[in-house]
Design an enzyme around this catalytic site. Structure first.
Site, PDB file in Angstrom:
ATOM      1  N   HIS A   1      67.725  42.014  29.560  1.00  0.00           N
ATOM      2  CA  HIS A   1      68.412  42.742  30.615  1.00  0.00           C
ATOM      3  C   HIS A   1      68.676  41.802  31.780  1.00  0.00           C
ATOM      4  O   HIS A   1      67.755  41.211  32.342  1.00  0.00           O
ATOM      5  CB  HIS A   1      67.585  43.943  31.074  1.00  0.00           C
ATOM      6  CG  HIS A   1      67.735  45.130  30.182  1.00  0.00           C
ATOM      7  ND1 HIS A   1      67.505  46.419  30.610  1.00  0.00           N
ATOM      8  CD2 HIS A   1      68.097  45.234  28.888  1.00  0.00           C
ATOM      9  CE1 HIS A   1      67.724  47.263  29.613  1.00  0.00           C
ATOM     10  NE2 HIS A   1      68.073  46.562  28.554  1.00  0.00           N
TER      11      HIS A   1
ATOM     12  N   TYR B   1      67.383  53.670  37.795  1.00  0.00           N
ATOM     13  CA  TYR B   1      66.400  54.245  38.727  1.00  0.00           C
ATOM     14  C   TYR B   1      67.169  55.147  39.680  1.00  0.00           C
ATOM     15  O   TYR B   1      68.081  54.672  40.366  1.00  0.00           O
ATOM     16  CB  TYR B   1      65.701  53.148  39.524  1.00  0.00           C
ATOM     17  CG  TYR B   1      64.769  52.281  38.728  1.00  0.00           C
ATOM     18  CD1 TYR B   1      63.399  52.540  38.694  1.00  0.00           C
ATOM     19  CD2 TYR B   1      65.239  51.173  38.005  1.00  0.00           C
ATOM     20  CE1 TYR B   1      62.533  51.731  37.973  1.00  0.00           C
ATOM     21  CE2 TYR B   1      64.383  50.360  37.286  1.00  0.00           C
ATOM     22  CZ  TYR B   1      63.028  50.643  37.273  1.00  0.00           C
ATOM     23  OH  TYR B   1      62.170  49.845  36.559  1.00  0.00           O
TER      24      TYR B   1
ATOM     25  N   PRO C   1      54.140  52.790  38.200  1.00  0.00           N
ATOM     26  CA  PRO C   1      55.031  52.144  37.223  1.00  0.00           C
ATOM     27  C   PRO C   1      56.434  51.870  37.735  1.00  0.00           C
ATOM     28  O   PRO C   1      57.236  51.259  37.018  1.00  0.00           O
ATOM     29  CB  PRO C   1      55.055  53.147  36.066  1.00  0.00           C
ATOM     30  CG  PRO C   1      54.756  54.473  36.701  1.00  0.00           C
ATOM     31  CD  PRO C   1      53.810  54.173  37.819  1.00  0.00           C
TER      32      PRO C   1
ATOM     33  N   LYS D   1      55.322  46.672  36.829  1.00  0.00           N
ATOM     34  CA  LYS D   1      54.417  45.559  37.081  1.00  0.00           C
ATOM     35  C   LYS D   1      53.056  45.674  36.392  1.00  0.00           C
ATOM     36  O   LYS D   1      52.280  44.707  36.405  1.00  0.00           O
ATOM     37  CB  LYS D   1      54.183  45.406  38.594  1.00  0.00           C
ATOM     38  CG  LYS D   1      55.413  44.941  39.342  1.00  0.00           C
ATOM     39  CD  LYS D   1      55.723  43.503  39.043  1.00  0.00           C
ATOM     40  CE  LYS D   1      57.130  43.125  39.426  1.00  0.00           C
ATOM     41  NZ  LYS D   1      58.014  42.862  38.308  1.00  0.00           N
TER      42      LYS D   1
ATOM     43  N   TYR E   1      61.376  41.732  40.829  1.00  0.00           N
ATOM     44  CA  TYR E   1      61.461  42.476  39.580  1.00  0.00           C
ATOM     45  C   TYR E   1      61.284  41.563  38.369  1.00  0.00           C
ATOM     46  O   TYR E   1      60.549  41.888  37.431  1.00  0.00           O
ATOM     47  CB  TYR E   1      62.793  43.220  39.478  1.00  0.00           C
ATOM     48  CG  TYR E   1      62.774  44.349  38.463  1.00  0.00           C
ATOM     49  CD1 TYR E   1      62.605  45.675  38.871  1.00  0.00           C
ATOM     50  CD2 TYR E   1      62.924  44.100  37.102  1.00  0.00           C
ATOM     51  CE1 TYR E   1      62.572  46.698  37.951  1.00  0.00           C
ATOM     52  CE2 TYR E   1      62.895  45.121  36.176  1.00  0.00           C
ATOM     53  CZ  TYR E   1      62.727  46.427  36.605  1.00  0.00           C
ATOM     54  OH  TYR E   1      62.686  47.444  35.681  1.00  0.00           O
TER      55      TYR E   1
END
Length: 389
Positions: A72, A200, A292, A296, A384
């Site tokens: 990704h 998200y 979550p 991480k 990220y």
């Protein structure tokens, strides 16, 4: 029995440490409270940072991940029925890998068996003795029979409820915790993902996440009350609520189907200090937990393994103790940064029961700033994909 390193916990972090050490000729024994089948039945996250991916390859277990995992280059963040893209590749030059934790664990178990690594299942009553001495040992029971392993070091990879953290005296150990007033209701469905990347989504009804395991297996979450039970939500109700929380263009493309797993996870931030006591070293959930939202949890465990593996390697190969002596400080410095990112991302995307109108305006300002500011996106992307070890 004697070994060099006893590893308590047969999840991915314990197995990864065992595999890395085994390939360098360092002997380990892994103690697991449950069965292999039980461990592989746990549904967990599947976003791997570049550092974790590199560790899997170094451990010799990256082939299936590289073949079947999904790279990704970024992620999608949505609010107010619109979305924007954060491009990890452009901002950092790196990516993340979508490859389920169950598959990571399966690959590691297969490798341990192929190398005839010692993993003891169904252990009970594990007790760590003499961790603050030069001669630690671990006792445990299998089928009512007590066993003892003498060792040089103990790695506690046995999770939040394990014995390793509790072995460190309260006079030494300090714990920091934040419990969030909501949970995540998640379902797994044999349906194609709604989007090629994760979504998200912040909405006035609460947070939602659209994720995936592979091209025909999707993982979806919605923020829910801590008083909810999975039985309170039938599949139709879940899909309807999810569609309300994501932009219409994605809701219209959502392919629904029967859930094959459904569960609710509470959210908490937790850190214990120090992560070393004598010859006992804590790794992963035994020392820290993150919500979550920032992907991480497994990745902070991997960074712990990186530091501990290299510390043990330096000690056994060169007699150098600096890596072990600095383990707790190095691990915690990175852990707290991951905690900050997970906490901040959770605050930006979720609705809190006591949120004021001012709080909601601030949340929206955070989202708009991230959408419109290239530097903010770069910082988000750096966190990220994973900060350097």
């Amino acid at each position: 029995m004697r070994t060099q390193v006893v590893i308590i916990g047969g999840g991915p972090s314990g197995l990864l440490l065992s595999q890395l050490l085994h390939r360098k000729g360092i002997d380990t024994v892994v103690l697991e409270r449950k069965t292999r089948q039980y461990v592989l039945g746990r549904i967990r996250a599947g976003i791997l940072e570049v550092g974790f991916v590199d560790l899997m390859r170094e451990a010799g277990v990256g082939a299936r991940m590289d073949n079947e995992g999904f790279i990704h280059d970024g992620t999608v963040i949505a609010f107010d029925n619109e979305d924007f893209h954060v491009d990890f590749k452009r901002h950092t030059g790196t990516t993340v890998m979508v490859y389920g934790q169950t598959e990571v664990t399966r690959d590691l178990y297969d490798a341990r068996e192929a190398m005839e690594g010692k993993v003891v299942f169904n252990v009970d009553g594990v007790t760590i003795h003499g961790a603050d001495s030069d001669a630690p040992h671990v006792t445990y029971f299998v089928d009512g029979v007590e066993h003892r392993i003498d060792c040089d070091y103990v790695a506690g990879c046995d999770g939040f409820h394990g014995v390793s953290r509790q072995t460190i005296p309260l006079s030494v150990r300090r714990e920091y915790e934040k419990v969030y007033p909501f949970g995540w209701l998640g379902i797994l469905s044999e349906t194609p993902p709604v989007h090629e990347e994760l979504i998200y989504s912040n909405s006035d009804r609460g947070f939602a996440l659209c994720s995936m395991r592979n091209a025909n297996l999707s993982r979806y979450y919605i923020q829910c009350s801590l008083s909810d039970s999975p039985d309170d939500w039938d599949d139709a109700g879940f899909w309807e609520e999810l569609k309300r929380r994501i932009p219409e263009e994605h809701a219209d493309n959502l392919i629904t189907g029967p859930s094959i797993e459904k569960s609710i996870a509470p959210l908490r931030s937790f850190v214990t200090e120090p992560m070393r006591w004598g010859r006992l070293f804590l790794c992963g959930d035994a020392a820290h937990i993150v919500p979550p939202t920032g992907a991480k949890g497994l990745n902070t465990a991997a960074s712990d393994i990186h530091y501990l593996y290299h510390g043990l390697l330096a000690k056994y190969q060169d007699g150098e103790a600096e890596g072990l002596d600095s383990y707790s400080g190095k691990a915690l410095a990175r852990v707290w940064k991951a905690e900050r990112f997970s906490w901040a991302t959770t605050n930006m995307l979720h609705r809190y029961p006591d949120q004021s109108e001012f709080d909601i305006k601030m949340q929206r300002a955070d989202l708009e700033f991230l959408r419109d500011n290239d530097s903010a996106q770069k910082v988000f992307a750096e966190n990220y994909v994973g900060l350097p070890y």
